[in-house]
Design an enzyme around this catalytic site. Structure first.
Site, short mmCIF file in Angstrom:
data_model
loop_
_atom_site.label_atom_id
_atom_site.label_comp_id
_atom_site.label_asym_id
_atom_site.label_seq_id
_atom_site.Cartn_x
_atom_site.Cartn_y
_atom_site.Cartn_z
N ASP A 47 -26.10 12.19 47.89
CA ASP A 47 -27.21 12.69 47.76
C ASP A 47 -27.46 13.63 49.00
OD1 ASP A 47 -27.81 10.73 49.35
OD2 ASP A 47 -29.06 9.89 47.76
N MET A 99 -31.53 15.55 51.99
CA MET A 99 -31.34 14.45 51.05
C MET A 99 -32.04 15.27 49.82
SD MET A 99 -31.39 10.33 50.72
CE MET A 99 -32.99 9.87 50.17
N GLU A 144 -25.58 -2.98 54.23
CA GLU A 144 -24.15 -2.69 54.39
C GLU A 144 -23.88 -1.78 55.70
OE1 GLU A 144 -25.93 -0.96 52.52
OE2 GLU A 144 -25.08 1.04 52.83
N ASP A 145 -24.61 -0.89 55.95
CA ASP A 145 -24.35 0.05 57.08
C ASP A 145 -24.58 -0.63 58.14
OD1 ASP A 145 -27.17 -0.07 56.15
OD2 ASP A 145 -27.49 1.95 56.71
N ASP A 151 -22.61 9.58 51.35
CA ASP A 151 -23.99 9.18 50.10
C ASP A 151 -23.47 10.85 49.43
OD1 ASP A 151 -24.63 7.02 51.12
OD2 ASP A 151 -26.67 7.56 51.46
N TRP A 168 -29.36 -2.75 47.27
CA TRP A 168 -29.97 -1.70 48.40
C TRP A 168 -29.73 -2.31 49.68
CZ3 TRP A 168 -33.17 -0.96 52.09
CH2 TRP A 168 -33.41 0.05 52.78
N HIS A 171 -34.49 11.51 45.35
CA HIS A 171 -34.49 10.50 44.31
C HIS A 171 -35.33 9.20 44.23
CE1 HIS A 171 -32.14 7.83 46.81
NE2 HIS A 171 -31.86 8.66 47.51
N ARG A 201 -35.27 5.20 43.66
CA ARG A 201 -34.46 3.96 43.76
C ARG A 201 -33.77 3.86 42.23
NH1 ARG A 201 -35.29 0.19 47.41
NH2 ARG A 201 -35.13 1.89 48.65
C1 UD2 Z 1 -29.89 4.68 52.30
C2 UD2 Z 1 -28.39 5.01 53.35
C3 UD2 Z 1 -27.26 4.85 52.45
C4 UD2 Z 1 -27.06 3.25 52.37
C5 UD2 Z 1 -28.34 2.82 51.58
C6 UD2 Z 1 -28.53 1.41 51.34
C7 UD2 Z 1 -29.24 6.99 54.45
C8 UD2 Z 1 -29.30 8.67 54.52
N1 UD2 Z 1 -28.66 6.62 53.37
O1 UD2 Z 1 -29.57 5.45 51.16
O2 UD2 Z 1 -26.21 5.04 53.25
O3 UD2 Z 1 -27.05 2.68 53.59
O4 UD2 Z 1 -29.51 3.30 52.14
O5 UD2 Z 1 -27.53 0.91 50.62
O6 UD2 Z 1 -30.05 6.57 55.06
N2 UD2 Z 1 -25.50 5.20 44.81
C9 UD2 Z 1 -25.16 5.73 43.42
N3 UD2 Z 1 -25.68 5.28 42.05
C10 UD2 Z 1 -26.38 4.09 42.19
C11 UD2 Z 1 -26.95 3.73 43.66
C12 UD2 Z 1 -26.25 4.59 44.62
O7 UD2 Z 1 -24.18 6.93 43.28
O8 UD2 Z 1 -26.90 4.03 41.30
C13 UD2 Z 1 -24.70 5.96 45.81
C14 UD2 Z 1 -24.81 7.30 46.22
O9 UD2 Z 1 -23.67 7.65 46.67
C15 UD2 Z 1 -26.12 7.13 47.02
C16 UD2 Z 1 -25.83 6.03 47.75
O10 UD2 Z 1 -25.24 5.17 46.95
O11 UD2 Z 1 -26.28 8.21 47.95
C17 UD2 Z 1 -26.79 5.37 48.62
O12 UD2 Z 1 -27.92 4.90 47.68
P1 UD2 Z 1 -29.27 5.55 47.67
O13 UD2 Z 1 -29.26 7.14 48.00
O14 UD2 Z 1 -30.12 5.09 46.54
O15 UD2 Z 1 -30.21 4.82 49.12
P2 UD2 Z 1 -30.77 5.51 50.01
O16 UD2 Z 1 -31.10 7.07 50.04
O17 UD2 Z 1 -31.99 4.63 50.68
MN MN Z 2 -30.23 8.52 49.02
#
Ligand code: UD2
Ligand code: MN
Length: 344
Positions: free
Chosen positions: A195, A285, A258-259, A193, A255, A288, A290
């Site tokens: 972030d 992290m 997939e993981d 990721d 969102w 940010h 959504r």
């Molecule tokens: C969680 C998971 C992530 C993924 C996601 C569900 C953790 C720490 N991470 O992240 O691996 O499974 O849930 O999909 O649990 N991104 C962009 N631009 C966008 C949207 C996403 O660059 O407009 C990329 C970026 O690398 C980001 C990643 O996708 O870090 C995951 O998206 P998120 O950070 O919004 O989701 P998060 O933090 O819930």
């Molecule tokens: Mn994130």
């Protein structure tokens, strides 16, 4: 006895004496000659080489190596002497890409190799990305020195989703794997990721006999594992392990899910997920909300119930996309792809 007989006696004796002298000198010459011959057959080269080396050392100058043989680098040590352990991370709003570039002069087109030893693994870091430039900058700022302290041969790939259709993290990571392998036979892949910044360099970015999950905890969840079986954020799989599960599913748009799907694939192959100790596998992290274009995927539970039936035909072997550009920037390879859009 007359004078003549005395003279002839002296002449005869000196003849014997001369003869004796002659034979002695012939004997001495033969001994000397054969001694030299034996000596030169036994060690002619050693003598010469010792002499040359001694001469070079005495002269005190570093003569260029004429032999054209590459200097052998030893394997890097099991534990890098450069590791620092837990770090206080900085996220200065004034940070610029130029600063990160000048702090990482050893990196060329996103790639780095230690100069004094041969790395134990070659690792490609894959970062799915769209519109998170500041996060990318912070990650590059911390990750490059972090990986260099681990004495890795690595390259960073950022895979950009073109357009504004719903985001698809998993498909971008499949594309990263396929594109990176066109450059080099990477042994290990880190799915990362944008972030998440690692806090401790004892969290090694190398692959193991089983898939690895590198995020046990992060600041926003009190450094606790979110749930049993959680496999998101940052994971490490060898080239073969990822191929064996047919990579990620390409069908998760938006969102979530997939993981977990990747975890199911791993478990179907009877592989076991490894994690580093909790005090090491810690991340910050960057805050940010959504993103627009990455709304919750409401189909994710339905898709997850199908993994067993579809994994063989939905994955690396069915990942269709169009590469729009591959830019080799100083700190990373920037792959931009048209990945299509969800069918429903
Ligand atoms: C969680 C998971 C992530 C993924 C996601 C569900 C953790 C720490 N991470 O992240 O691996 O499974 O849930 O999909 O649990 N991104 C962009 N631009 C966008 C949207 C996403 O660059 O407009 C990329 C970026 O690398 C980001 C990643 O996708 O870090 C995951 O998206 P998120 O950070 O919004 O989701 P998060 O933090 O819930
Ligand atoms: Mn994130």
């Amino acid at each position: 006895m007359g004078i003549f007989s005395t003279v002839s006696k002296v002449v005869r004796r000196s003849k014997y004496f001369l003869l004796l002298l002659l034979s002695l000198s012939v004997l001495a010459w033969i001994t000397n000659f054969s001694g030299e011959t034996v000596k030169s057959i036994l060690a002619p080269r050693a003598t010469t080489q010792t002499f040359i080396r001694g001469d070079e050392m005495n002269s005190g100058t570093a003569e260029p190596d004429q032999s054209n043989t590459p200097i052998e680098k030893g394997e890097c040590p099991q534990v890098s002497p450069l590791l620092k352990g837990a770090m206080n991370l900085s996220f200065a709003s004034s940070l610029k890409l130029k600063d990160v570039e000048s702090a990482n002069k050893g990196v060329t087109e996103g790639e780095y190799e230690p100069s004094d030893c041969t790395s134990r693994q070659s690792v490609a870091i894959l970062i799915p990305h769209r519109s998170r430039e500041k996060h990318l900058l912070y990650l590059l700022h911390h990750l490059h020195p972090f990986l260099q302290r681990q004495q890795l041969h690595y390259a960073i790939y950022v895979i950009q989703q073109a357009g504004d259709a719903t985001f698809n993290r998993a498909k971008l990571l499949n594309i990263g794997y396929l594109e990176a392998l066109k450059d080099y036979g990477w042994e290990c892949f880190i799915f990362h990721d944008v972030d998440l910044v690692p806090e401790n360099d004892h969290n090694l970015y190398v692959c193991d006999k089983q898939p690895k999950h590198l995020v046990v905890g992060r600041n926003s969840t009190g450094y606790k594992l979110r749930y049993k079986g959680y496999f998101g954020g940052v994971t490490a799989m060898t080239r073969e392990q990822f191929l064996q599960v047919n990579g990620f599913s390409n069908s998760y748009w938006g969102w979530g899910g997939e993981d977990d799907d990747l975890r199911v694939r791993v478990e179907l192959q009877k592989m076991k997920i490894l994690r580093p100790p909790a005090d090491v596998a810690r991340y910050t992290m960057v805050f940010h909300n959504r993103d627009s274009g990455n709304q919750i995927n409401k189909y994710r539970m339905g898709l997850l119930s199908q993994t067993l039936q579809v994994w063989k035909k939905d994955g690396l072997n069915s990942c269709s996309y169009k590469t729009l550009s591959v830019e080799r920037l100083p700190l990373y390879v920037n792959v931009t792809a048209d990945i299509g859009k969800p069918q429903v």
